[in-house]
Design an enzyme around this catalytic site. Structure first.
Site, mmCIF file in Angstrom:
data_model
loop_
_atom_site.group_PDB
_atom_site.id
_atom_site.type_symbol
_atom_site.label_atom_id
_atom_site.label_comp_id
_atom_site.label_asym_id
_atom_site.label_seq_id
_atom_site.Cartn_x
_atom_site.Cartn_y
_atom_site.Cartn_z
ATOM 1 N N HIS A 140 41.199 33.833 36.042
ATOM 2 C CA HIS A 140 41.004 35.274 36.271
ATOM 3 C C HIS A 140 40.021 35.849 35.251
ATOM 4 O O HIS A 140 39.101 36.595 35.616
ATOM 5 C CB HIS A 140 42.365 35.967 36.164
ATOM 6 C CG HIS A 140 42.318 37.465 36.211
ATOM 7 N ND1 HIS A 140 42.673 38.188 37.329
ATOM 8 C CD2 HIS A 140 41.952 38.385 35.283
ATOM 9 C CE1 HIS A 140 42.527 39.483 37.079
ATOM 10 N NE2 HIS A 140 42.092 39.625 35.832
ATOM 11 N N GLU A 141 40.185 35.464 33.989
ATOM 12 C CA GLU A 141 39.295 35.982 32.953
ATOM 13 C C GLU A 141 37.885 35.402 33.080
ATOM 14 O O GLU A 141 36.906 36.093 32.823
ATOM 15 C CB GLU A 141 39.869 35.660 31.558
ATOM 16 C CG GLU A 141 41.228 36.294 31.266
ATOM 17 C CD GLU A 141 41.229 37.792 31.497
ATOM 18 O OE1 GLU A 141 42.242 38.313 31.978
ATOM 19 O OE2 GLU A 141 40.192 38.454 31.221
ATOM 20 N N GLU A 175 40.022 44.111 39.306
ATOM 21 C CA GLU A 175 41.183 43.247 39.090
ATOM 22 C C GLU A 175 41.555 42.507 40.378
ATOM 23 O O GLU A 175 41.911 41.327 40.347
ATOM 24 C CB GLU A 175 42.372 44.076 38.589
ATOM 25 C CG GLU A 175 42.205 44.611 37.175
ATOM 26 C CD GLU A 175 41.935 43.514 36.172
ATOM 27 O OE1 GLU A 175 41.027 43.680 35.339
ATOM 28 O OE2 GLU A 175 42.619 42.486 36.223
ATOM 29 N N HIS A 208 35.791 37.410 35.364
ATOM 30 C CA HIS A 208 35.191 38.581 34.709
ATOM 31 C C HIS A 208 33.914 38.189 33.966
ATOM 32 O O HIS A 208 32.939 38.952 33.945
ATOM 33 C CB HIS A 208 36.190 39.200 33.726
ATOM 34 C CG HIS A 208 37.312 39.948 34.386
ATOM 35 N ND1 HIS A 208 37.105 40.879 35.378
ATOM 36 C CD2 HIS A 208 38.652 39.922 34.177
ATOM 37 C CE1 HIS A 208 38.269 41.389 35.756
ATOM 38 N NE2 HIS A 208 39.221 40.816 35.046
#
Length: 659
Positions: A186-187, A268, A190
């Site tokens: 997930h990070e 998100e 980003h």
């Protein structure tokens, strides 16, 4: 939405933030001008001896002549307000130029190095390193927020080269390896999607607007001191200005937080979806979100998380308005369509009885990776669209391939690459020639430029491991990068000069020597000056046909034995096949002995292409390499490094592939 579309979307959001910031700043300037004018309107009649203050004040306030008469003070007010906001925002952004590690350290996080003996931190570092290698990105710095028992994480930095990934101690202890992998994936989304740069700019904008409210409080504090120490007829005006600044500042902050919330929530959702693409396991990130809910929203941080709330994996504190994250149940429902909220209650009961089950799962996962490392590599079936779709979202096969590759590196060599003291020598070790005479000349250069201690380390590596395997050179470089970043820049400059001399010892520079030098220079430059790095530009591919021809010619020629007639024909065929992807009808490749100088110039121009046109460039290069239905190590290195140089993280490809 693929990597290039995400990049384009992030660029549009950055423009939107800047426009919104300018609009909010102008509104704040106008509001403060009205306050200043109102104060002058009230004060002026009293000074002139007017008996009816309210009537005189109103006529003064609505009289155009009064505005003209006070234009000088209004210009000063406007300039001071805009300057204060702008300088405060720029100052805050500038303070974060040191990269993601600066943000992590400001949050009280501690760096995690590859030689850590803590099994949980070792597991975290392994997960980060595997996803980095699988996606073709440099390994970011890894941090742990030791005093935070909640489950949370964030990524910070301007680019992948200066990125840092941080997780809380609670995430280490409460998440299984697969769940931790989902959070890290997930990070990483980003990082690849350009969200980190947006987050840093948002921090600067909110700080700049907050300064106005702070200035109002300072005014009020100064007024209370003056009124207590002496009589001051103008104290009322100062109080009005202070109150006005506070009100306007907090109203501006209200809109800034709304802006942050609107941007953050959608990103998100996108990052959650990307994490599922990374791992091909929806239960990994869904499991992490369920554990946050099961521990009663345990993502909250003990420290002040308001400033970085939009950067976190989960909500950093209880938010009643303008939440930066969607509700946990909504996020889980988007990942698992059949999610039942009653699962949270059952999970909470199960966690209370067995909170450390994840350690056993980590052991099983490590054994599984070891079994995969022992299997013989086999070719897979790829197409260009599949490879493009894996950019920024490496699938489970790529992650497994990265795990196999790291497992093939001996423990001693891996430890040296991770070491702060040995990383420079490991990089130089990758450059050592197989020819003994040339290698002796290279070692003499090391003694002259780096000292005899470095030469002794290289001799030790040669004795212990022999010359480096070709397929391990680029991974070793990427593994060395976090340690090299931590060394003084003067050491890095000396190291780069040594690299150049070692590469030219035989009066020719081969593809790996050129790629190593070019890539490490770019990585180190971006790590030291991340704010000046642009991930994409505005040029069109139609203006860079010559540069594309140069790069594709070099890739085609290095994939074949271009000295033979058959090799030259194969290179020509691969070149035409690649150029056809871009719908460019070039019939002849262009390749000279000074190819590295030409590629240098071409890469700089191709790096300024739009995200969409960069995707076409990658497709052209991949099609060129796969034309003969196989990938040799030299092609693989060149393909991945060329993509990195135009800021596209290309995942690991199998040794043999089909189109």
């Amino acid at each position: 939405m693929n990597f290039f579309e995400h990049q384009a979307r992030a660029r549009k959001q950055s423009r939107w933030i800047i426009i919104a910031f300018i609009v909010v700043t102008l509104l704040i300037v106008l509001a403060i001008d009205l306050i200043v004018m109102a104060v002058f309107a009230v004060q002026a009649p009293v000074a002139d001896g007017v008996n009816y203050v309210s009537q005189g004040a109103f006529s003064q306030f609505t009289n155009p002549d009064a505005w003209i008469a006070n234009s000088g003070i209004l210009l000063i007010s406007s300039g001071a307000t805009a300057g204060l906001i702008g300088l405060a925002s720029l100052g805050k952004i500038a303070s974060l130029r040191s990269g993601g590690g600066k943000v992590a350290r400001d949050m009280g996080a501690t760096i995690v190095t590859a030689d850590t003996r803590d099994p949980l931190r070792r597991r975290l570092y392994n997960v980060v390193e595997e996803i980095s290698l699988a996606s073709g990105a440099p390994v970011p710095e890894v941090y742990v927020m030791e005093n935070e028992p909640g489950i949370n994480a964030f990524a910070a930095g301007y680019t992948a080269a200066d990125a840092a990934v941080a997780v809380t101690q609670g995430a280490l202890e409460k998440l299984s390896r697969s769940e931790l992998q989902g959070v890290i994936a997930h990070e990483f989304s980003h990082i690849f999607n350009g969200d980190m740069r947006i987050n840093i700019r948002m921090m600067g904008i909110i700080f700049g607007i907050t300064v106005i409210a702070i200035a109002g409080r300072k005014f009020l504090h100064a007024t209370s001191f003056r009124r207590s120490s002496s009589r001051d007829n103008n104290a009322g005006a100062v109080v009005a200005i202070g109150l006005g600044l506070m009100v306007v500042g907090y109203i501006g902050l209200f809109f800034a937080r709304w802006m942050k919330s609107a941007l953050s929530r959608q990103r998100e959702y996108l990052a959650d979806a990307s994490a599922v693409q990374f791992t091909r396991d929806p239960s990994s990130i869904a499991g992490a979100l369920k554990k946050i809910a099961a521990y009663s929203h345990s993502s909250y941080l003990k420290g002040d998380a308001e400033e970085v709330s939009h950067m976190l994996f989960g909500s950093g504190y209880r938010q009643f308005m303008f939440a930066t994250h969607p509700p946990l149940e909504k996020r889980i429902e988007r990942i698992e369509k059949r999610f039942d909220p009653s699962e949270i209650t059952a999970l909470a009961a199960k966690l209370r009885s067995n909170e450390h089950r994840e350690h056993e799962e980590a052991t099983i996962a490590a054994q599984e990776q070891q079994r995969k490392a022992e299997k013989k590599k086999s070719g897979g079936i790829f197409d260009i669209e599949n490879i493009i779709s894996n950019i920024g979202n490496p699938d489970v096969e790529r992650i497994a391939a990265a795990a196999m590759l790291t497992a093939s590196i001996s423990d001693g060599l891996s430890s040296a690459a991770h070491s702060l003291e040995w990383a420079p020598e490991v990089m130089l070790y990758c450059l050592l020639d197989n020819d003994q005479a040339l290698r002796d000349q290279q070692l003499m250069i090391v003694i002259e430029k780096m000292g005899d201690i470095s030469e002794q380390k290289l001799q030790h590596l040669l004795t212990a491991h022999g010359t480096v395997r070709a397929d391990q050179r680029l991974p070793l470089l990427e593994i060395c990068f976090p340690s090299l970043k931590r060394r003084p820049f003067t050491d890095v400059e000396k190291l780069l000069a040594t690299v150049d001399l070692m590469a030219s010892v035989d009066n020719r520079i081969d593809s790996f020597e050129y790629l190593l030098s070019r890539l490490i220079k770019q990585y180190m430059h971006e790590a030291n000056i991340p704010s000046k790095t642009r991930l994409h530009g505005s040029k069109k591919l139609s203006s860079c046909v010559g540069e594309l021809t140069t790069v594709v010619s070099v890739v085609a020629a290095h994939g074949q034995n271009s000295q033979s007639a058959a090799g030259l024909q194969a290179a020509q065929k691969a070149f035409r096949a690649g150029m056809a992807v871009a719908d460019i009808n070039h019939t002849n490749l262009s390749f000279t002995d000074n190819w590295h100088e030409e590629v240098d110039k071409a890469i700089d121009k191709l790096d300024n292409l739009t995200s969409k046109d960069k995707s076409t460039v990658v497709a052209v290069l991949v099609r060129t390499v796969l034309d003969d239905r196989k990938i040799i190590t030299e092609e693989h290195e060149m393909l991945r490094v060329l993509c990195s140089l135009i800021h596209v993280p290309l995942p690991i490809l199998n040794e043999v592939a089909s189109v």
